[in-house]
Design a protein around this motif. Sequence first.
Motif, PDB file in Angstrom:
ATOM      1  N   SER A 179       0.838  -1.199   0.000  1.00 36.06           N
ATOM      2  CA  SER A 179       0.000   0.000   0.000  1.00 36.06           C
ATOM      3  C   SER A 179       0.869   1.244   0.000  1.00 36.06           C
ATOM      4  O   SER A 179       1.929   1.283   0.637  1.00 36.06           O
ATOM      5  CB  SER A 179      -0.917   0.027   1.223  1.00 36.06           C
ATOM      6  N   THR A 203      -0.452   4.136   0.980  1.00 32.78           N
ATOM      7  CA  THR A 203      -1.067   5.073   1.919  1.00 32.78           C
ATOM      8  C   THR A 203      -1.165   4.547   3.344  1.00 32.78           C
ATOM      9  O   THR A 203      -1.064   5.322   4.296  1.00 32.78           O
ATOM     10  CB  THR A 203      -2.477   5.449   1.427  1.00 32.78           C
ATOM     11  N   SER A 204      -1.376   3.257   3.528  1.00 34.12           N
ATOM     12  CA  SER A 204      -1.500   2.707   4.875  1.00 34.12           C
ATOM     13  C   SER A 204      -0.199   2.033   5.296  1.00 34.12           C
ATOM     14  O   SER A 204       0.633   1.687   4.464  1.00 34.12           O
ATOM     15  CB  SER A 204      -2.655   1.700   4.944  1.00 34.12           C
ATOM     16  N   ARG A 252      -8.696  -6.485  -7.097  1.00 31.00           N
ATOM     17  CA  ARG A 252      -8.356  -5.309  -6.316  1.00 31.00           C
ATOM     18  C   ARG A 252      -7.825  -4.215  -7.238  1.00 31.00           C
ATOM     19  O   ARG A 252      -6.851  -4.405  -7.950  1.00 31.00           O
ATOM     20  CB  ARG A 252      -7.306  -5.664  -5.269  1.00 31.00           C
ATOM     21  N   THR A 306      -6.776  -0.091  -7.210  1.00 33.97           N
ATOM     22  CA  THR A 306      -6.562   1.130  -6.456  1.00 33.97           C
ATOM     23  C   THR A 306      -5.894   2.141  -7.375  1.00 33.97           C
ATOM     24  O   THR A 306      -4.955   1.800  -8.096  1.00 33.97           O
ATOM     25  CB  THR A 306      -5.661   0.878  -5.233  1.00 33.97           C
TER      26      THR A 306
END
Length: 744
Positions: free
Chosen positions: A323, A325-326, A690, A692
Amino acid sequence: MRNAMVLRAQRFVNSVYGSRIGTTVEETGEADWATMYALTRALQYELGITALSDNFGPTTLSTLTAKYPVLDADTVPSPDFCRVIQSGLYCKGYDGGDLDGTYGARTRAAVTRLKADMGVEQALPGDGLTPKVFKALLTMDSYVLGGSGTRQVREVQRWLNGRYFGRQDFFAVACDGRVSRDTARALVFGVQYELGMADGTANGNFGPGTQSALKSHPVRQGDTGVYVRLFSAGMVVNRRPVALTDSFDSYLAAAVRAFQSFVALPATGDGDFATFASLLASYGDQSRQGRACDTIAKVTPERAATLKAAGITYVGRYLTNPSATSLPEKAVQPGELTTIARQGLRCFPIYQTVNNDASDFDYVAGRTAGYAAVNAALDHGFRKGTRIFFAVDFDAIDAEITANVLPHFKGIKEAMADSGHPYEIGVYGSRNVCARTGAAGFSTASFVAGMSPGFDGNAGRPLPGDWAYDQFVIRTLGSGDGQLEVDVDAASGRDTGQGAFDRPRPAVPDVAFDARQVPALRADLSRYMRSIGRPDLGGIGSDARLYTNAQAVGTIQDQDGLITELSHTYSMRKALIQTAVYWALRDYSLADQARDQQVADHHLTGSGSVKDSPTGIGEISATDAIQAWNHCIGWGYTTGDHRDPGKDADLWSVWQRLNKDNAFSVRTAALIHLWGVRGRPGGQLPPGDRVTTPRSMRLDLAEFEITELLRRYRAWDPDVGAQTHQSLAVYQIFEKYNSIARHA
């Protein structure tokens, strides 16, 4: 094997109950779950239950108990009811009589034999069939020794059944000599019952109440009684070379010392709580200290001091972060390995992207993971010979291990071989995943996910012989700036990570390719493409492909100066452009060539039926090219005139340039990637995939962002998901050689 009486049982349940229970079974003559489910429904029908189910659950059991607490020659209510019993006996391998509906001598003898095999003959003497034995009858569990079972394990299973069968929540376990989840759970039930837990409280889970009570019942040499028997049963279930016994003798003590040494406990030979706990649950004694940990937190000097104070030597850290962002500290951070080394700690690397579902694993994904992990490990400065643990972070059942996980690790191993074997391969996962991956020769040590005792891959499975780390509890250590959360791991010493590191490779811009590396690049790409069924000039008929591996690499090398310039201009990794062009060239076929001709005929003579198509070395349509250029002109990435994809003249002008001007195609490929980070649609994907949105273009894009950009590049392709999946390894191969050049 086909059995005539099983076939008769299947025909009976179909002919008598098929229309009544809403299902029929295949008449194969082989016992299976479908037949057992049908017999269960037939029983429910006979009991007057209207909501029929495959499950012999509480309603079926309570209704049967209320109506027929014992079924025998005097109480069986009807011939068909008796035939259900006889059919179950035949499917179980017993002579149930002639399916004549009579609870006669053969049926009585079979029931008596069944109970003896189950180990409940003393608790339930006679030839009557009680409800819980009936429930056991209508399963695929075997009560005779199986081919891979052992007599020692079967003795434990029969003893557990015989001693605890009368308890409310205890149901018969198979007595085939093979350890299963049910066997392990039954053993915990036994401990709970002996500790005095009431029916309804005992649940087969090794929870805090059970652990607290068990601490008062250690066993040691010279002791006798039921706790010694339970302890020895735990040793048997964990495949230790002992027999079920209620006397703790010197032989058992020696075996205990060997087990304790194996699982990294003090080798006292006593059956203390920590040892008992290791026999009963994959996480063992969660209050014990561990010499290792893994964490998603950056190891700062303050946190390193916390780890040392807690007795930690080995720290597991992640090579990449899936990720952007996390969990910002999940991957190894700049300067972190230097801190680890200065503080006298050692680091073992873990590679994990998503890896939490069977669909994340296959051979192609394994090849990609292998290349990606090598690139990332080199970037961080891990020295050659380090073991990388590749994560399987879900409860893979046997079928998924066979179909998904093992091919995945085969891909990892082959990618590592292509890379010159710079790193050892480890596996992170359940006990079963680790054991099977090691047995297949795809890993050299295991990092066991022991914190989930209910995993199918952990319950009833022994700790793998090659275990290096065993994860057993989550803890928060330290305070203030030194506080961090870790998964605490036992360490066997089989892997010791690294305590010194090479200089990391920073995210610097790409440079011109080193021509001396071209033969190795060609060889790596060729091996990979062959491994996924795409050899040079493959395909049949119109699907025959026209560009060889060498031609594709040569074409890209011809454009290396432009690709390097575009990389600098847009802070874009060269591998993004190289992969898009390479894959397009290797995928170009006779059918594509014919389609190009149709486009030309349409615009030149009006005879062609196709107005636009992907073309040129980047396989880009004029429509996409116009939209990409318009988008990038609007954002100031490039200059030029806006064109209209709805006008034939604009389409034809751009299409011709794509078809004939390789430099224009390469430049357009870069602009499509820029369009991709700003919302270019990515085509239709299957449900559950998925997706993103990537961040703006940069040199340190996360792996999921690279995946998404490659997918959006091929948004026009009906097989976009499969094409992207396969092209990811190509990206990593190009990135390998780009890294060599920029860090030379």
